[in-house]
Design a protein around this motif. Structure first.
Motif, mmCIF file in Angstrom:
data_model
loop_
_atom_site.group_PDB
_atom_site.id
_atom_site.type_symbol
_atom_site.label_atom_id
_atom_site.label_comp_id
_atom_site.label_asym_id
_atom_site.label_seq_id
_atom_site.Cartn_x
_atom_site.Cartn_y
_atom_site.Cartn_z
ATOM 1 N N ILE A 80 0.773 -1.347 -0.160
ATOM 2 C CA ILE A 80 -0.276 -0.090 -0.094
ATOM 3 C C ILE A 80 0.475 1.300 -0.351
ATOM 4 N N PRO A 81 0.845 2.296 -1.067
ATOM 5 C CA PRO A 81 1.363 3.299 -0.847
ATOM 6 C C PRO A 81 1.458 4.263 0.469
ATOM 7 N N ALA A 82 2.617 4.162 1.287
ATOM 8 C CA ALA A 82 2.176 5.013 2.874
ATOM 9 C C ALA A 82 4.169 4.890 2.734
ATOM 10 N N VAL A 83 4.385 6.009 3.741
ATOM 11 C CA VAL A 83 5.009 6.190 4.035
ATOM 12 C C VAL A 83 5.948 4.729 4.632
ATOM 13 N N ASP A 84 7.781 4.897 4.769
ATOM 14 C CA ASP A 84 7.897 3.987 5.102
ATOM 15 C C ASP A 84 8.574 3.748 7.068
ATOM 16 N N PRO A 85 8.326 3.477 7.466
ATOM 17 C CA PRO A 85 9.102 3.512 9.284
ATOM 18 C C PRO A 85 10.130 2.895 9.220
ATOM 19 N N LEU A 86 11.023 3.828 10.348
ATOM 20 C CA LEU A 86 12.753 3.323 10.048
ATOM 21 C C LEU A 86 12.413 3.029 12.010
ATOM 22 N N ALA A 87 11.799 3.886 12.587
ATOM 23 C CA ALA A 87 12.308 3.107 14.266
ATOM 24 C C ALA A 87 11.400 3.656 14.803
ATOM 25 N N VAL A 88 11.019 3.252 15.840
ATOM 26 C CA VAL A 88 11.054 3.890 17.660
ATOM 27 C C VAL A 88 11.409 4.519 18.235
ATOM 28 N N VAL A 89 12.005 5.505 18.630
ATOM 29 C CA VAL A 89 13.058 6.139 19.593
ATOM 30 C C VAL A 89 12.341 6.814 21.345
ATOM 31 N N THR A 90 12.743 5.666 22.143
ATOM 32 C CA THR A 90 11.826 5.094 23.342
ATOM 33 C C THR A 90 12.503 5.913 23.855
ATOM 34 N N GLY A 91 13.007 5.912 25.519
ATOM 35 C CA GLY A 91 13.285 6.145 26.680
ATOM 36 C C GLY A 91 13.916 7.492 26.822
ATOM 37 N N ARG A 92 13.818 8.941 26.189
ATOM 38 C CA ARG A 92 14.089 9.772 26.001
ATOM 39 C C ARG A 92 13.749 10.354 27.658
#
Length: 411
Positions: A80-92
């Motif tokens: 499906i045409p959608a943006v590519d997920p790269l990462a999730v950053v937690t613990g900031r």
């Protein structure tokens, strides 16, 4: 809690570590940011550079961030045409040790613009209609895949022109849900949300003086619903064709063309009861068919001729045993197109004697023969084949056309 980066690619965490995760996203220094247009969002969103890539960074709570990350990965697997997920950053945490919201990181879609930004420019009404057509295609594709968006809007959609095609891409999947299939009620609810959101944003643009005066925000919101319904009905109607009825496939293609869409891909599945046909539509720019036909076959034709020849090529390819879109082991479209030129196009054109062609070029001759086959097949209610069409064309059509074109000699 230590900083954690969950990424799809092992190389991304190394590049992402260079970004200032101890600073709230809204306060990131300009040296990290890339100035690109953004739609309206309930969250803080910034474009930044990570190595050679431009990324979109969105602050939101951990649970919805991880959920949206997985949904975008699912959409990617579904094509499906959608943006590519790269990462999730937690613990900031900031420099004082206070917790900061996690972020979802997606790859910026090169050459794209938010739909809202496109409507803020002085666009011709015809171009706006094509933008809406592309958005209708995206909604249909999402619903066919079982994805209920829940927040379709001009701000949550990216527009990109790619090789002459108009394409819409999903940006924000936070409110979405993926199901095996969607009920009519789920689709209607999603479509009604899209209508309200789109009309609301257009009214906002109208109030600011940024909207073309010929555009009615309410009518545009209703138009996307009408375009969606027409496209959905034509695409989801299962057709079973008995042997010898392949001209019905052409009838389906013509109806899509009349709706303003072109067939990007066609699939024919053989069953014991007949053949079922599936179409994938797209919205194309002027001259697209000429470029596509020239690239695939080397044939140089006018736009309408090229469109007709490409439809015939697509129908023919779908009947070939080694045609399997998406299969890396199947024959490439260029290979099949070369075979079509060699085995179908050239022999058919050569069947028309040079002395009878007049000023018609090969593409126009083939176009005329396809049109004649279509009308004869419709009358006979079965596909009569090109050979029969050529014989009848040479006997009954071409002589009359020549008489009409030839000047009369005064007595």
């Amino acid at each position: 809690m230590a900083l954690q980066i969950n990424a799809t690619n092992p190389e991304h965490p190394v590049l992402l570590l260079e970004l200032p995760w101890d600073v709230p996203l809204e306060e990131w220094p300009d040296e990290y940011l890339v100035p690109l247009p953004r739609g309206i969002s309930r969250h803080v969103v910034r474009y930044a550079r990570a190595g050679s890539e431009v990324i979109a960074v969105k602050e939101l709570a951990e649970r919805p961030a991880l959920r949206e990350y997985e949904l975008l990965r699912d959409l990617d697997r579904l094509g499906i045409p959608a943006v590519d997920p790269l990462a999730v950053v937690t613990g900031r945490v900031d420099t004082a040790g206070e917790p900061l919201e996690p972020v979802l990181i997606t790859r910026h879609l090169g050459g794209s613009m938010p739909y809202r930004s496109m409507f803020e420019t002085t666009l011709r009404p015809a171009t706006m209609h094509r933008l809406m057509d592309a958005l209708a295609v995206l909604l249909v594709r999402l619903h066919l895949a079982g994805f209920a968006w829940g927040d379709c809007s001009l701000s949550n959609t990216l527009f990109r022109r790619d090789a002459g095609a108009y394409a819409a891409y999903l940006v924000d999947a936070e409110t979405g849900d993926l199901h095996p299939t969607l009920s009519n009620g789920q689709r209607d609810y999603d479509l009604d949300l899209a209508r309200v959101n789109i009309s609301g944003e257009l009214l906002d643009l109208e109030a600011s003086g940024a909207l073309h005066p010929s555009v009615d925000p309410i009518e545009f919101g209703m138009e996307i619903c009408a375009r969606y319904q027409s496209l959905w009905e034509e695409l989801t109607r299962v057709s079973v064709y008995p042997a010898g009825k392949y001209h019905f496939i052409e009838r389906r293609i013509r109806r899509l063309n009349e709706l303003g869409f072109d067939v990007a891909e066609m699939q024919i599945e053989h069953s014991s009861n007949g053949d079922t046909v599936t179409f994938v539509p797209k919205v194309v720019d002027a001259g697209h068919h000429q470029r596509q036909l020239l690239r695939l076959t080397g044939l140089d034709a006018e736009e309408n001729q090229a469109r007709r020849l490409l439809n015939d090529l697509e129908s023919w390819m779908a009947t070939q045993d080694d045609y399997a879109p998406g299969d890396p082991l199947a024959a490439r479209p260029e290979v099949l197109a070369h075979r079509w030129v060699r085995d179908v196009f050239r022999p058919t054109v050569r069947a028309v004697p040079l002395e009878l062609r007049g000023a018609m070029d090969p593409a126009e001759i083939y176009h005329e023969l396809l049109e004649h086959r279509w009308y004869m097949s419709e009358h006979a209610q079965h596909d009569i084949g090109l050979d029969t069409a050529v014989d009848d064309y040479l006997k009954n059509i071409l002589p009359k056309a020549r008489e009409t074109l030839e000047p009369t000699t005064p007595e």
